[in-house]
Scaffold this motif. Structure first.
Motif, mmCIF file in Angstrom:
data_model
loop_
_atom_site.group_PDB
_atom_site.id
_atom_site.type_symbol
_atom_site.label_atom_id
_atom_site.label_comp_id
_atom_site.label_asym_id
_atom_site.label_seq_id
_atom_site.Cartn_x
_atom_site.Cartn_y
_atom_site.Cartn_z
ATOM 1 N N ASN A 110 0.821 -1.212 0.000
ATOM 2 C CA ASN A 110 0.000 0.000 0.000
ATOM 3 C C ASN A 110 0.853 1.259 0.000
ATOM 4 O OD1 ASN A 110 -2.144 -1.719 0.037
ATOM 5 N ND2 ASN A 110 -2.787 -1.285 2.144
ATOM 6 N N ILE A 111 1.963 1.220 0.756
ATOM 7 C CA ILE A 111 2.882 2.364 0.746
ATOM 8 C C ILE A 111 3.480 2.511 -0.657
ATOM 9 C CG2 ILE A 111 5.112 3.225 1.599
ATOM 10 C CD1 ILE A 111 4.365 1.931 4.337
ATOM 11 N N GLY A 112 3.901 1.377 -1.236
ATOM 12 C CA GLY A 112 4.470 1.397 -2.584
ATOM 13 C C GLY A 112 3.508 2.016 -3.591
ATOM 14 N N ASP A 113 2.263 1.623 -3.538
ATOM 15 C CA ASP A 113 1.276 2.145 -4.488
ATOM 16 C C ASP A 113 1.078 3.649 -4.339
ATOM 17 O OD1 ASP A 113 0.838 -0.262 -5.696
ATOM 18 O OD2 ASP A 113 -1.107 -0.658 -4.771
ATOM 19 N N ALA A 114 0.987 4.117 -3.095
ATOM 20 C CA ALA A 114 0.780 5.555 -2.874
ATOM 21 C C ALA A 114 1.964 6.338 -3.421
ATOM 22 C CB ALA A 114 0.564 5.842 -1.389
ATOM 23 N N VAL A 115 3.176 5.889 -3.078
ATOM 24 C CA VAL A 115 4.383 6.573 -3.537
ATOM 25 C C VAL A 115 4.447 6.566 -5.067
ATOM 26 C CG1 VAL A 115 6.920 6.366 -3.654
ATOM 27 C CG2 VAL A 115 5.734 6.093 -1.455
ATOM 28 N N ASN A 116 4.253 5.392 -5.659
ATOM 29 C CA ASN A 116 4.523 5.262 -7.090
ATOM 30 C C ASN A 116 3.405 5.784 -7.985
ATOM 31 O OD1 ASN A 116 7.191 3.944 -7.197
ATOM 32 N ND2 ASN A 116 6.133 2.434 -5.925
ATOM 33 N N LYS A 117 2.171 5.482 -7.662
ATOM 34 C CA LYS A 117 1.093 5.911 -8.563
ATOM 35 C C LYS A 117 0.881 7.418 -8.495
ATOM 36 C CE LYS A 117 -1.369 1.616 -9.017
ATOM 37 N NZ LYS A 117 -0.330 0.698 -8.485
ATOM 38 N N ILE A 118 0.848 7.962 -7.277
ATOM 39 C CA ILE A 118 0.632 9.399 -7.149
ATOM 40 C C ILE A 118 1.905 10.146 -7.549
ATOM 41 C CG2 ILE A 118 -0.004 11.260 -5.567
ATOM 42 C CD1 ILE A 118 -1.646 9.103 -4.000
ATOM 43 N N GLY A 119 3.061 9.621 -7.115
ATOM 44 C CA GLY A 119 4.338 10.255 -7.441
ATOM 45 C C GLY A 119 4.586 10.333 -8.941
ATOM 46 N N PHE A 120 4.375 9.240 -9.643
ATOM 47 C CA PHE A 120 4.521 9.188 -11.106
ATOM 48 C C PHE A 120 3.687 10.288 -11.750
ATOM 49 C CE2 PHE A 120 5.665 6.110 -14.566
ATOM 50 C CZ PHE A 120 6.788 5.562 -13.969
ATOM 51 N N GLY A 121 2.422 10.356 -11.333
ATOM 52 C CA GLY A 121 1.501 11.344 -11.897
ATOM 53 C C GLY A 121 1.985 12.759 -11.655
ATOM 54 N N LEU A 122 2.530 12.998 -10.453
ATOM 55 C CA LEU A 122 2.988 14.348 -10.130
ATOM 56 C C LEU A 122 4.230 14.739 -10.930
ATOM 57 C CD1 LEU A 122 2.354 14.509 -6.265
ATOM 58 C CD2 LEU A 122 1.092 15.705 -8.077
ATOM 59 N N VAL A 123 5.088 13.761 -11.231
ATOM 60 C CA VAL A 123 6.263 14.058 -12.067
ATOM 61 C C VAL A 123 5.788 14.494 -13.457
ATOM 62 C CG1 VAL A 123 8.329 13.099 -13.178
ATOM 63 C CG2 VAL A 123 7.766 12.443 -10.829
ATOM 64 N N ILE A 124 4.825 13.757 -14.011
ATOM 65 C CA ILE A 124 4.275 14.100 -15.327
ATOM 66 C C ILE A 124 3.600 15.477 -15.268
ATOM 67 C CG2 ILE A 124 2.602 13.418 -17.103
ATOM 68 C CD1 ILE A 124 4.795 11.404 -16.993
ATOM 69 N N TYR A 125 2.895 15.711 -14.158
ATOM 70 C CA TYR A 125 2.202 16.990 -13.996
ATOM 71 C C TYR A 125 3.200 18.146 -13.958
ATOM 72 C CZ TYR A 125 -0.551 20.705 -11.834
ATOM 73 O OH TYR A 125 -1.149 21.900 -11.562
ATOM 74 N N SER A 126 4.279 18.004 -13.193
ATOM 75 C CA SER A 126 5.228 19.117 -13.113
ATOM 76 C C SER A 126 5.977 19.278 -14.428
ATOM 77 C CB SER A 126 6.166 18.979 -11.915
ATOM 78 O OG SER A 126 6.970 17.860 -12.074
#
Ligand SMILES: *C/C=C(C)/C=C/C=C(C)/C=C/C1=C(C)CCCC1(C)C
Length: 244
Positions: free
Chosen positions: A220-236
């Protein structure tokens, strides 16, 4: 199976596993709303990428809702829902690499290579966690090879070359995504080691001093870090190229 998908059952104070499923559901929902609303706030050429970011967290939100109910009801790991979620969202993360490098000439063949490697990684991991539990080390190693192939493509292979050729901003974003794949995705094999009887090459997780950790909390920690983090990198990335 009669699942408490409506969440009528309360979470016990000391049930940290259920708690992370609950928080995970909320985080994925919030992230999806954010990405979908920001669609109108980025330049046209980035919209598909942001849409895919939102789809990744949205698909995860729906699965987390079910996984949360399943785990509350049975007290068990929702392994099936977990892998269905990964089989949908990890290939979409591969699509993100394809989309940001397309301008420099990324071919669909490269996308299929990434998707194929991710499917091998996940299906073999599923075998090790369910059908062939006794051979979890073997399946974990095969899964790991496919994982390292993705790491290779993103860091040194075709993806890295194309990202450098696209623009400095894309090269930088690809580097950051590369760290997510190398470090963020490495959280998952840790969960696998903790949750399967084989541990690390036959060393039980308890002997490694990580036996007290819970597989679902780690995933669950992995999913939060990776799915939201990935999206935020693309967003920035989309924001940084706004006026360019
Ligand atoms: C959103 C979900 C993501 C990014 C899931 C990623 C999953 C992995 C990188 C899983 C990798 C595994 C290994 C490398 C070996 C052991 C088995 C797995 C499937 C846990």
């Amino acid at each position: 199976m009669n699942l408490h998908v409506l969440g009528a059952m309360p979470i016990a104070n000391d049930n940290y596993v259920a708690f992370t499923f609950f928080i995970g559901t909320m985080a994925m929902m919030a992230a999806s709303v954010f990405f979908f609303f920001e669609l109108s706030n980025v330049e046209k050429k980035w919209r598909t990428s942001i849409l895919v970011s939102g789809l990744i967290t949205f698909i995860a939100a729906v699965h987390y809702y079910y996984m949360r109910g399943y785990n509350l009801d049975t007290g068990e790991s929702p392994t099936f829902f977990r892998y269905v979620d990964w089989l949908l969202t990890v290939p979409l993360m591969c699509v993100e690499f394809y989309l940001i490098t397309k301008k420099a000439g990324a071919k669909v063949g490269l996308l299929w290579q990434l998707i194929f490697a991710s499917v091998v990684m996940l299906v073999t991991g599923y075998f090790g966690e369910t059908i062939y539990k006794d051979q979890s080390v073997l399946w974990g190693v095969i899964s790991g090879l496919a994982y390292f192939y993705i790491v290779y493509l993103v860091w040194f292979g075709e993806v890295a070359k194309l990202a450098t050729a696209t623009s400095p901003a894309v090269a930088k974003a690809n580097k950051t995504l590369g760290w997510f794949v190398l470090v963020g995705w490495a959280i998952y094999p840790l969960g696998y080691i903790v949750g399967t009887p084989g541990g690390l090459f036959g060393i039980p997780a308890t002997d490694l001093g990580i036996g007290g950790l819970n597989m679902d909390i780690i995933y669950n920690i992995g999913d939060a870090v990776n799915k939201i983090g990935f999206g935020l990198v693309i967003y920035s990335l989309a924001q940084s190229e706004k006026s360019a």
